[in-house]
Design a protein around this motif. Structure first.
Motif, PDB file in Angstrom:
ATOM      1  N   THR A 221       3.551 -11.212   1.693  1.00 27.41           N
ATOM      2  CA  THR A 221       3.328 -10.525   2.970  1.00 27.41           C
ATOM      3  C   THR A 221       3.892 -11.337   4.128  1.00 27.41           C
ATOM      4  O   THR A 221       4.336 -10.766   5.125  1.00 27.41           O
TER       5      THR A 221
ATOM      6  N   VAL B  99       1.136  -4.800   8.206  1.00 26.07           N
ATOM      7  CA  VAL B  99       0.781  -4.922   6.788  1.00 26.07           C
ATOM      8  C   VAL B  99       0.218  -6.314   6.535  1.00 26.07           C
ATOM      9  O   VAL B  99      -0.804  -6.471   5.860  1.00 26.07           O
TER      10      VAL B  99
ATOM     11  N   LEU C 150      -3.852   0.758   5.517  1.00 20.77           N
ATOM     12  CA  LEU C 150      -2.620   0.381   4.816  1.00 20.77           C
ATOM     13  C   LEU C 150      -1.785   1.604   4.445  1.00 20.77           C
ATOM     14  O   LEU C 150      -0.557   1.592   4.593  1.00 20.77           O
TER      15      LEU C 150
ATOM     16  N   THR D 223       1.952   2.057   5.903  1.00 17.94           N
ATOM     17  CA  THR D 223       3.067   2.013   4.943  1.00 17.94           C
ATOM     18  C   THR D 223       3.594   3.396   4.587  1.00 17.94           C
ATOM     19  O   THR D 223       4.465   3.509   3.726  1.00 17.94           O
TER      20      THR D 223
ATOM     21  N   TYR E 255       4.423  -3.812  -1.794  1.00 17.67           N
ATOM     22  CA  TYR E 255       3.852  -2.476  -1.641  1.00 17.67           C
ATOM     23  C   TYR E 255       3.258  -1.982  -2.955  1.00 17.67           C
ATOM     24  O   TYR E 255       2.201  -1.351  -2.964  1.00 17.67           O
TER      25      TYR E 255
END
Length: 94
Positions: free
Chosen positions: A19, A36, A60, A64, A81
């Protein structure tokens, strides 16, 4: 809940690194990765505290676009992801 916490614990080092890495590699073209990263840190804190994680994963998914992988990203971005989506699925199943 325990399944999600265990999943996140087992992958903590990798997800923590990933991340951060995607903010450096893709932050300019994909500024959502900064959110994120922040949401991942909060997710880990909440998981360790035993809090309900539904809201974390809802955020999230929104950030995303349901873990959609952009066309111009590296395998680390994709793996990040996928791992977050797997944790989300475990949370939904519990």
């Amino acid at each position: 809940m325990n399944d999600v916490k265990n999943y996140l614990d087992e992958r903590h080092d990798k997800l923590d690194f990933y991340t951060k890495a995607i903010t450096n590699a893709h932050g300019q073209n994909h500024p959502e990765v900064f959110d994120v990263r922040q949401q991942y840190v909060k997710l880990c804190l909440d998981a360790r505290s035993g809090n309900n994680l539904d809201k974390n994963f809802e955020e999230l998914r929104k950030t995303t676009n349901n873990y959609a992988i952009p066309n111009d990203v590296c395998p680390v971005f994709e793996a990040t992801y996928h791992m977050l989506e797997s944790a989300d699925a475990l949370n939904a199943a519990s």
